[in-house]
Enzyme design. Sequence first.
Site, short mmCIF file in Angstrom:
data_model
loop_
_atom_site.label_atom_id
_atom_site.label_comp_id
_atom_site.label_asym_id
_atom_site.label_seq_id
_atom_site.Cartn_x
_atom_site.Cartn_y
_atom_site.Cartn_z
N SER A 21 0.92 -1.14 -0.17
CA SER A 21 -0.05 -0.09 0.15
C SER A 21 0.76 1.22 -0.03
CB SER A 21 -1.03 -0.17 1.21
OG SER A 21 -1.52 0.96 1.31
N LYS A 45 -3.53 2.39 -2.20
CA LYS A 45 -3.20 3.44 -1.15
C LYS A 45 -4.24 3.50 0.07
CE LYS A 45 -1.38 6.74 0.82
NZ LYS A 45 -0.44 6.92 2.02
N ASN A 69 9.34 8.61 5.18
CA ASN A 69 8.18 9.32 4.72
C ASN A 69 7.40 9.77 5.74
OD1 ASN A 69 5.48 7.92 4.53
ND2 ASN A 69 6.90 6.26 4.61
N SER A 70 6.79 10.75 5.58
CA SER A 70 5.66 11.00 6.60
C SER A 70 4.51 11.91 5.65
CB SER A 70 6.21 12.36 7.28
OG SER A 70 6.63 13.50 6.69
N LEU A 73 -1.07 9.60 4.71
CA LEU A 73 -2.39 9.17 4.43
C LEU A 73 -3.06 10.09 3.26
CD1 LEU A 73 -3.76 7.55 7.49
CD2 LEU A 73 -2.72 6.20 5.43
N ASN A 126 -5.40 -0.76 8.17
CA ASN A 126 -3.97 -0.17 8.62
C ASN A 126 -4.27 0.30 9.82
OD1 ASN A 126 -1.43 1.14 8.72
ND2 ASN A 126 -1.81 2.27 6.88
N CYS A 129 -0.04 3.54 10.72
CA CYS A 129 0.58 4.42 10.08
C CYS A 129 1.00 5.33 10.94
CB CYS A 129 -0.48 5.35 9.12
SG CYS A 129 0.28 6.82 8.69
N THR A 192 6.36 0.89 8.29
CA THR A 192 7.50 1.57 8.35
C THR A 192 7.92 1.69 10.09
OG1 THR A 192 6.33 3.58 8.05
CG2 THR A 192 7.26 2.64 6.22
N GLY A 243 11.50 -3.95 3.35
CA GLY A 243 12.72 -3.74 2.77
C GLY A 243 13.22 -5.13 1.83
O1 DOR Z 1 4.89 4.74 6.26
C1 DOR Z 1 3.88 4.93 6.16
N1 DOR Z 1 3.18 5.89 5.36
N2 DOR Z 1 2.86 4.05 6.62
C2 DOR Z 1 1.63 4.17 6.28
O2 DOR Z 1 0.74 3.37 7.06
C3 DOR Z 1 1.10 5.33 5.66
C4 DOR Z 1 1.75 6.02 5.03
C5 DOR Z 1 1.54 7.56 4.96
O3 DOR Z 1 0.61 7.86 4.23
O4 DOR Z 1 2.05 8.17 5.80
#
Ligand code: DOR
Length: 303
Positions: A21, A45, A69-70, A73, A126, A129, A192, A243
């Site tokens: 996703s 997604k 990443n941040s 959603l 999920n 996140c 993550t 990974g």
């Molecule tokens: O690392 C992630 N980023 N994990 C998630 O579940 C959602 C995604 C995000 O959209 O921030």
Amino acid sequence: MANLAVNVAGVSFKNPIIPASGVFGYGREYEKLFPLSELGGIATKGTTGQPRPGNPAPRIAETPSGMLNSVGLQNPGIDAFLERELPNLLTKDTVILANIAGSTVEECVSIAEKLDETDVHMIELNISCPNVKKGGAAFGVHCESAEMITAAVRKATKKPLIVKLSPNVTSITDIAKAVESAGADSVSLINTLLGMRINIENRRPILRNNVGGMSGPAVFPIAVRMVWQVAQAVSIPVIGMGGVSSGTDAIEMMMAGASAVQIGAAIFTDPYAPVRIISEMNDWLDAHHIASVQEIIGTVQPW
Ligand code: DOR
């Protein structure tokens, strides 16, 4: 050609490889590169009840050890997903896993009820996140809340329910057991791993959100360890991710106990990664005279 077919929670996959996703959108860019029917499945997604713009940029950064990443959603919301994306995905002759997220239990329940009316094959809830202030991982770090939200979504749908777990917890096996007892048909892991980098010239974190989720090869050993531990702790199938960037990584993840494998950050460096990994798995199995990939699931022999 080895037989790559697997079964996860009663759903047949032609092979175990699924873009994770968030890294594959809804397949629109990738369907120009290769037939999506070559994939075992596609995890879409994370979809929320309403459209979300996500977090302010910068929200994606490459580091020498992987990606941070941040995103927060960003998505068009469940109604746009159902209207604009799902019909196209359902023509692709592959298993569609609709990833859903919400700030409240009610939001997740309402999305699951809408998906229950469609031909989507599986729902991936999920609860992990790391990038949103409400909901997200807040549900996935305590057994009680993980169990409560899983039970509520379980009641809202007859679709096979996968719950996606966070590595940012004290005991991922306890969380996995809690969601299994609440009726999850499968668990997927790992989301993550929370991380941070700082630009030492301006002393600012490189992400606007300060912290974010780490993915890529650096998290692979952590993911293998967690998949191995969870697979022993629960009786439901485990979907492994974190990974994985080669066919041999996917084989390793399956030996640890994964019934299927999701591909995340590797797709950003190589958009063909999922189909390359399927072909590399096949080569490895052929070279080792293994007729079916199912034979390797959970076969690691601990010392
Ligand atoms: O690392 C992630 N980023 N994990 C998630 O579940 C959602 C995604 C995000 O959209 O921030």
